[in-house]
Enzyme design. Structure first.
Site, PDB file in Angstrom:
ATOM      1  N   TYR A  55       0.838  -1.196   0.000  1.00  0.00           N
ATOM      2  CA  TYR A  55       0.000   0.000   0.000  1.00  0.00           C
ATOM      3  C   TYR A  55       0.879   1.255   0.000  1.00  0.00           C
ATOM      4  O   TYR A  55       1.586   1.539   0.976  1.00  0.00           O
ATOM      5  CB  TYR A  55      -0.911   0.041   1.225  1.00  0.00           C
ATOM      6  CG  TYR A  55      -1.921  -1.079   1.311  1.00  0.00           C
ATOM      7  CD1 TYR A  55      -2.252  -1.857   0.208  1.00  0.00           C
ATOM      8  CD2 TYR A  55      -2.566  -1.355   2.513  1.00  0.00           C
ATOM      9  CE1 TYR A  55      -3.176  -2.880   0.297  1.00  0.00           C
ATOM     10  CE2 TYR A  55      -3.503  -2.378   2.615  1.00  0.00           C
ATOM     11  CZ  TYR A  55      -3.798  -3.132   1.506  1.00  0.00           C
ATOM     12  OH  TYR A  55      -4.718  -4.151   1.601  1.00  0.00           O
ATOM     13  N   GLY A 204     -17.221   1.532  -2.234  1.00  0.00           N
ATOM     14  CA  GLY A 204     -17.938   2.805  -2.175  1.00  0.00           C
ATOM     15  C   GLY A 204     -19.259   2.811  -2.903  1.00  0.00           C
ATOM     16  O   GLY A 204     -20.088   3.692  -2.664  1.00  0.00           O
ATOM     17  N   PHE A 205     -19.485   1.845  -3.797  1.00  0.00           N
ATOM     18  CA  PHE A 205     -20.682   1.886  -4.627  1.00  0.00           C
ATOM     19  C   PHE A 205     -21.958   1.832  -3.797  1.00  0.00           C
ATOM     20  O   PHE A 205     -22.861   2.661  -3.960  1.00  0.00           O
ATOM     21  CB  PHE A 205     -20.666   0.747  -5.643  1.00  0.00           C
ATOM     22  CG  PHE A 205     -21.895   0.707  -6.514  1.00  0.00           C
ATOM     23  CD1 PHE A 205     -21.989   1.535  -7.617  1.00  0.00           C
ATOM     24  CD2 PHE A 205     -22.961  -0.135  -6.218  1.00  0.00           C
ATOM     25  CE1 PHE A 205     -23.136   1.530  -8.412  1.00  0.00           C
ATOM     26  CE2 PHE A 205     -24.099  -0.151  -6.999  1.00  0.00           C
ATOM     27  CZ  PHE A 205     -24.182   0.687  -8.104  1.00  0.00           C
TER      28      PHE A 205
END
Length: 329
Positions: A55, A204-205
């Site tokens: 990350y 997030g959808f």
């Protein structure tokens, strides 16, 4: 609903996925904002934090280690190894590389031991027994306390667990990604392995935060994800209003409905929603107090599932890195 177990650790029933503070959803937030998310999570009661070597190519581990250092004795810290970027060619599961990555992660995190250390992806050029054996050596050396796996199927989990006890298996799980229901959840129950659900609000959808892919920032990897492209996205968008209406009926936000749905599915499940915004971090943690009826769970199941969602989870190159079972097309 406030606590769950991962191996020897008792953790908050919702953890914090830290990836979006450094990586993948467009430009990372300013450092001060990322610090507010992490410190706010401590204040809210989060005790489980998930990062990885890949990350931000080390940035996330340095950030998490620095900000959470004063709270080290109060938290369970997870990181991952074996993945350099996001495609099959970037995997390296050799024992030498996994051990090297662990030492690098310990230095970036500023800790002597990592509580839960995952094989981020299975490099199939290396038998999973060899990769897990290397992690077992790290347990014996006192560098990590427990072993996890990410994005593997039930058979690989059983093979790994026979080599060394596996504390947790992590993969994507939400109303719109139901692959764990094929076999992995049953295997986790059978073996006593915790299931850590990443992307629990559908990237997030289902939280209503991805209603226009044209607004995704540079570097947002959802731009290449089939479910967010063209006709597939248009088809999926038709689910959002109905899902939001269910959340309003419950009296919670859509994100909280996703998380409460996961918590209600099985006590072995620990969702780890990620966010770069302090207000969403607080909102997500509030899902612990949301109670769903059996009827509401069934309605969510019927509305959003593997048959009603259009598009694959990942583009082909990323799909090649995962070992999870897939629904028949």
């Amino acid at each position: 609903m406030s606590k769950r177990r991962i191996g020897e650790f008792e953790v908050s029933s919702i953890g914090l996925g830290c990836m979006s503070l450094s990586h993948s959803y467009g430009p990372p937030p300013p450092e001060a904002q990322a610090e507010r998310v992490l410190n706010g999570a401590i204040d809210a009661g989060y005790t489980f934090f998930d990062t990885a070597a890949v990350y931000g190519l080390g940035h996330n581990e340095r950030l998490v280690g620095r900000v959470l250092k004063p709270h080290r004795d109060k938290i369970t810290l997870a990181s991952k190894c074996g993945m350099n970027r996001g495609e099959e060619r970037d995997l390296n599961g050799t024992p030498e590389r996994l051990k090297q990555t662990c030492h690098e992660s310990l230095a970036r995190l500023g800790v002597d031991v990592i509580d839960l250390y995952y094989l981020h992806r299975w490099d199939k050029r290396v038998p999973i027994e060899e990769s897990v054996g290397a992690l077992a050596d790290l347990v014996k050396a006192g560098k990590i306390k427990s072993i996890g796996l990410s994005e593997v199927g039930a058979d690989a989990l059983r093979r790994a667990h026979a080599t060394h006890p596996i504390a947790a298996l992590q993969t994507e799980y939400s109303p719109w990604t139901r692959n764990p229901e094929i076999a992995v959840l049953d295997a986790c129950r059978e073996l006593g392995v915790a299931f850590v659900a990443f992307s629990p609000v559908a990237r997030g959808f289902l939280a209503g935060g991805a209603s226009d892919p044209a607004k995704f920032g540079s570097g947002d990897f959802r731009k290449a994800m089939p479910r967010f492209i063209g006709d597939a996205f248009t088809a999926n968008l038709k689910l959002l209003d109905a899902f939001t209406a269910l959340a309003h009926e419950v009296g919670c936000t859509p994100a909280q409905l996703c998380l409460a749905w996961l918590l209600a599915k099985d006590p072995i499940i620990v969702p780890i929603p990620g966010t770069s915004r302090p207000e969403h971090m607080s909102e997500n943690f509030g899902a612990r107090s949301v109670t769903l009826s059996a009827d509401m769970i069934a309605r969510v199941d019927k509305l959003v599932n593997e048959k009603t969602v259009t598009g694959a989870r990942y583009p082909d190159a990323m799909e090649a890195t995962v070992d999870t079972e897939r629904w028949a097309s």
